[in-house]
Design an enzyme around this catalytic site. Structure first.
Site, short mmCIF file in Angstrom:
data_model
loop_
_atom_site.label_atom_id
_atom_site.label_comp_id
_atom_site.label_asym_id
_atom_site.label_seq_id
_atom_site.Cartn_x
_atom_site.Cartn_y
_atom_site.Cartn_z
N HIS A 183 34.85 43.61 39.41
CA HIS A 183 35.10 42.47 40.24
C HIS A 183 35.76 42.51 41.63
O HIS A 183 35.59 41.67 42.45
CB HIS A 183 36.06 41.84 39.54
N GLY A 237 43.71 52.90 28.99
CA GLY A 237 45.04 53.17 28.58
C GLY A 237 45.78 52.05 28.05
O GLY A 237 46.72 51.77 27.49
N ASP A 289 35.88 47.21 35.11
CA ASP A 289 36.47 45.84 35.22
C ASP A 289 37.40 45.60 36.17
O ASP A 289 38.41 44.63 35.75
CB ASP A 289 36.78 45.47 33.67
#
Ligand SMILES: [Zn+2]
Length: 393
Positions: free
Chosen positions: A67, A263, A288
């Site tokens: 994004h 993580g 992401d």
């Protein structure tokens, strides 16, 4: 002609010792081992092994869910700002990516898609004309608006839409056909028809932001879905008696699936479970990433959503809202969390996403492929990145 020399090379399926990569007009014209081939006298030699004694050549990373980064959001950035983001990506080894939308008012989404189509076409039309060496936007990923209200994550409920071919086509037209991937919840009314139409247009249809039962997920796959979006996140959780969508994602050996290995989104042990289930052929790494990637803690935009970033954790209304992950770190995390070799981890960030998204010869070092490469240390640190045969600074 340029010749790259290094210590090792991952195609990524194969490993070559003392590789020579010949590049002509930004394209790979030969790959061999130094033991088997002479370097032509007129060639420009870039001996990476001289600068970095154990340099590994690998395909540039391909991020199909991204994004933003470096303070820029792909839905909001102007075409003059995007090069800054693209250069940030090359510093982390990414040479190709899908700018990814979030649910927003349809006219805003369409305006963003038009801008993104411009940058994709500009990158296609000037193979070596760009003044700077930077990651290439290869196609668009529509994350929404056809998402489940139950599993929307931070996508604003007001902008979620019931799937119709008409709305899909409106988005497709705004993007001038550059939609390469779409995340959709298969259980929504109308979804199967949209999945079938998108698949017919060669879009990688990905199950995600979904509360689907096992049966509904399988119907989505039958209709044409071939992938799953950020496995475990924004999905009905796995239950051993009512397994739901995750059982389909983890057991269907035809389905590729991606995961955010920062993580934070998924515990390391569950990353292990995922990698075990999908294996080296079907596991795909994504970031992401939001505009906050590569930036200090603070407040950032993710499309219409305001995201708070604290100690690398992106949230909106207390829910996870994308990441600050970079692809090189995702690759290193896979080697650490699951004990995968660097070669296999690289594959999940290169060949596997490119193959899933039918991106021709992206994500591999092969004859006739664009010379998009990353130079890695044995620990997976990015030492240098090449796009179409040119080194990024
Ligand atoms: Zn996303």
């Amino acid at each position: 002609m340029i010749v790259l020399c290094a210590h090792r090379l991952y195609t990524p399926q194969q490993e070559i010792q003392n590789p020579l990569v010949f590049i002509e007009d930004g394209t790979i014209s030969s790959i061999s081992s130094r033991d088997h081939k002479e370097i032509p006298r007129h060639a420009e030699v870039v001996d990476l092994a001289k600068d970095f004694s154990d340099a590994i050549l690998a395909p540039g990373f391909v991020d199909i869910h991204m994004h933003g980064g470096a303070g820029l959001d792909v839905m909001r950035a102007s075409s003059s700002e995007l090069p800054h983001l693209n250069q940030f990506l090359t510093r982390h080894g990414v040479t190709g990516y899908f700018p990814t939308t979030v649910a927003a008012p349809l006219n805003q989404t369409c305006a963003a898609l038009e801008r993104l189509a411009d940058t994709i076409e500009a990158a296609q039309s000037s193979p070596s004309g760009n003044a700077t060496v930077e990651a290439l936007p290869l196609g668009i990923h529509l994350e929404g608006p056809f998402l489940s209200h139950q599993r929307r994550g931070v996508h604003p409920p007001a902008y979620l839409v019931e799937p119709t071919v008409q709305i899909f086509d409106r988005l497709w037209q705004a993007a001038r056909g550059h939609v390469c991937m779409m995340t959709i919840a298969p259980e929504l009314p109308g979804a199967l028809e949209v999945i079938a139409e998108a698949a017919r247009r060669k879009v990688l249809v990905s199950l995600g932001h979904s509360d689907a039962t096992l049966e509904a997920a399988r119907d989505g796959v039958k209709a044409g879905a071939r992938h799953a979006t950020h496995t475990f996140n924004a999905m009905r959780p796995l239950d051993h008696r009512e397994p739901g969508i995750l059982a389909e994602v983890l057991t269907d050996t035809e389905l590729t699936a991606d995961i955010i290995v920062d993580g934070i989104h998924v515990a390391p042990e569950i990353v292990q479970l995922f990698l075990h289930a999908k294996g080296i052929d079907c596991a795909v790494l994504i970031t992401d990433a939001t505009a906050a990637a590569g930036m200090p803690d603070g407040t950032y935009q993710l499309g219409p959503i305001q995201v708070e970033v604290k100690e690398g954790r992106c949230t909106a209304d207390g829910k996870l809202a994308g990441s600050v992950l970079t692809m090189d770190l995702a690759v290193r995390n896979v080697t650490q969390f699951a004990g995968w070799s660097l070669q296999d981890a690289v594959r999940a960030a290169t060949l596997n996403p490119a193959k899933a998204a039918i991106l021709g010869r992206h994500g591999q070092l092969a004859l006739g492929a664009e010379a998009n490469l990353v130079v890695l240390s044995p620990q997976g640190e990015v030492l240098r990145t090449f796009v179409r045969g040119r080194a990024a600074s």
